[in-house]
Structures are given as structure tokens and as C-alpha cells.
Design a protein around this motif. Sequence first.
Motif: not given
Length: 493
Positions: A72-83, A105-112
Amino acid sequence: MSASKVEDFGQVGRDGLPKGWAWATVADVGDVELGRPRHPNWHEGPDMRPYLRVSNVFEDRIDATVLKEMDFSGVFDKYRLEPGDILLNEGQSAHLVGRPAMYRGEPADVAYTNSLIRFRANTGLLPEWALLVFRKHLHSGRFMREARITTNIAHLSAARLKVVEFPVPPTAEQHRITAALGIRMARLDAVDRTVTAARQDLAALRKAVLLDAVPEPEQWPAHWTATTTGKAGTVELGRARHPNWHTGPKVRPYLRVANVFEDRIDISDVKDMDFSGVFDKYRLEPGDILLNEGQSPHLVGRPAMYRGIPEGVAFTNSLLRFRASDEVLPGWALLVFRRHLHAGRFMREVRITTNLAHLSGARLKAVEFPVPPRDEQRQLIRTTKQRLASLGRIELGLDRTARRNSALRRALLAEAFSGRLVPQDAADEPAEELLKQIRMEREAAETERKLARTAARAGRKAKADAIPPLPISRHDAPLVAGEQAALPLEFNS
């Protein structure tokens, strides 16, 4: 108010929404985003992250036991899930499309990925309330009506989800309803999980019963004849369908893959086609075994016996017909094929095209087939049928429990969305005020984004203007009238 709103929300809408509530759309109350597509180039890279896909998302439950990773280089923040984010299945079978679950929130730091749609509620709207609305839409069939079918999969696009109606109670009432309903729904969900686990146990028992009747080839008794399906009977593919045969002088009913289930033929929807000159070739006789030629991999080869109903019926090339030889009882053939289905034997013979598994007639003919003496076949059929019938009665009980649980869930949701589940409070701020606040916050955020974009453009322009011009060299200086420029040496040779 549209009829669909009345229909989807039971009592809601008959005399208007409960006091203080307001109608909105999904896009009015939250942000809707499709996940990131997968690509072979992203299977490895410097920023590998786990992601959720449709196989991880069940109703109000995320199963993270099997996670895949992608760069997810450069795009993780766009697809990162928040609780609090709600994930909905974008592509699924029709009755499951839009199935929602909350990421807690589980698992942490996960995208979709783009097999899922993310809904992120705006301030003032409880994510728990949004989850209830989506579960209501799932169980009422609302998402099914928005879906589009491609290659047997229903798709709910983000654009179509955005315009789906969304009832909004006052914020305080959202809290009261979700608290009261959450406990009840959790109990129903626990029952569903118990039923699911029991079905898995039943499937294992059914497989054990079938394997006991028809063991692996190395365990066949010495007095059994070891042969192949093609030698134990005849195998024929059904007739292909064609638009020119929709009408004609010899129109006959036919069975197709949608009619054939395990040990059961469903004749509630039988199609017709012209079989002029070829009906006898494709006509079914009582005792014929039909197997699904094309299906999902774990269901390909699913068999049922034709028992003479309906009469005068043929079959198409989505099915294979096995007609037993004199040494093989049709009931024994059905038992062998059911055993192969549950043991995964047919899966080893399939070929996949456009998400469908295909079992060709040639491959079916080569599959091993045991032939005990006819008396022993009768005894094994009788014993196995009794044992499977006992399991079938247990399954019927599970079916009744699942239907009752589903009815209770629909009733609870209807109570919640009609305003009758918890007392209303006249002091609650009306939902219209919440929607106004959401609109104001969105407009303010959009204004900030516009100002930021304008400032960025201005900064880029100022930076470009600040770059001094390149000095003019002697060769770039304009020539005096009548003067000729001297060419470099390499042009004078």
C-alpha cells in the motif's frame, strides 16, 4: 414518501416517521468509499499491509483468521480502517450482497479491497445505528434491489449505495435504540453461530456416513468389482440451448442446473425448448442420475435421481446424465456420486472458467466406481438411507430454528424502526437539526479543502515565478541584420 420506504421499514412511513426522525440518504450521513483493487504488481513491496476482503466480512462479524497482504505504498492512509467503520460486501450472492459488519479496531492497521465498500459515519450519527440500518436493508431485500448481476455474482456499487434511503432518529434516541437492540441482536447472533456450527458438524457426519458406505478404493472389499463410471453405465451431456429453439413444433420441458440439488430435483421453475427430432436422445427415464456439469467448485457434480416427475422431460448441457447398467442399481449410483461429492472427488476433476467449475463427460467417465453384488447394493442403500434420514431430521430442526431466529430479527428491527422499541423523549433534539449540523460541517470542510487547493496552486505559481530566467549565451543572442551565424565545427566538415 415512496412506497419502498414504507415497505422496507414496516410501520415506518405508514403515518410518517416517528416524531423527531428524518429521512436522508446514505451519502447524506456518511462517507462511502470503495476499497483498493488488487494487482499482481502489489503482491510485494516496501509497505506490505494486511487487508480485509469479502471472505472476511460476515453479518456484524469480521473473521480475521485468514488475512492476505498487499503493498500500500503511498495510499495506505486512504484505505486504512478506523474503529466504527462499516464494511459492506460489494460483491456476493444476491441475498448476501451488502452484508455489513463493523470494524472495531481488530486487527490493527488493516486496509480493505474493492470487494468491500466502507461507510464512515459523520459526527452525530452513531456507527452502531448505521449498522442497524444496513442490517435492516439486508434482511428486507433492499440491497438486492440495488444490485446488478454479473457472472452469477451480485454487485452493489458505491454509487447505488449512496442513494439508498437512511432513516435518522435524534442522536439521543439512537443511543437508546442501539443499547436496547444490541443486547437482543447479540443473542440472536449467538443462536445463528450455534446453528452454523451444528450444520458444519452435520456435514462432517454426512460425509462420514457416505464414506462408510463407499470407502476409499484401497478399502474396497475384494468381492467388489472395481471399474469406472463410464463402464458402470452411460454418461451423456444434455442438449445445448439456442435462441432459435425457444419456440417450435415440439416444445418440451427440460431440467437445468438450477433444478438439480443433492438428492432432490426442484420443479418449481422448469423451462421449455423445442426438441424437434432429438427429444428421444435427451428424454429422461426414471432412475437416471443427473449431475451438475457447471457449478461452484464445491458443488460441481451435485447429483439427484430423476424419479419420473415431471413426465416427458429432457435435460440441457448444464447437466450430465448417468444411466446405470444392469449390474448397477440407480440408488447405488446415486450413493456413489453423493460420496464423491462430499469427499471432494469431483473437485479434483474440474476445470474453472469464468468463476464456474466444469465437470466434463470425459472426466466423469474416468472416475472410479465400485460395484458390489446387487443384494449388497440394496442393503447398503437401505442402511445408508436410514442413517442419512436421521441426520436430515436434525437438519430440519436447525432450519426451523434459523427461520424462527430470522423472523425474530426482522420483528425486532421493525420495532426499532417504528419507534416502538424504546420510549421517545420530547426533549430530544430533532434529527433535522443533526442533519443541518452535518451539512454545515461538510460545507466547512469543503471550503477548507478548496482554500487549501487554492493556496497550493498559488504556492506552485509563486515558486515558478521566482525561478530566474536562464542567461542568454553568445550563441542565443539575436543576430544583427545581414550577419550570419558560424556553425560548429562538426557541421563544417
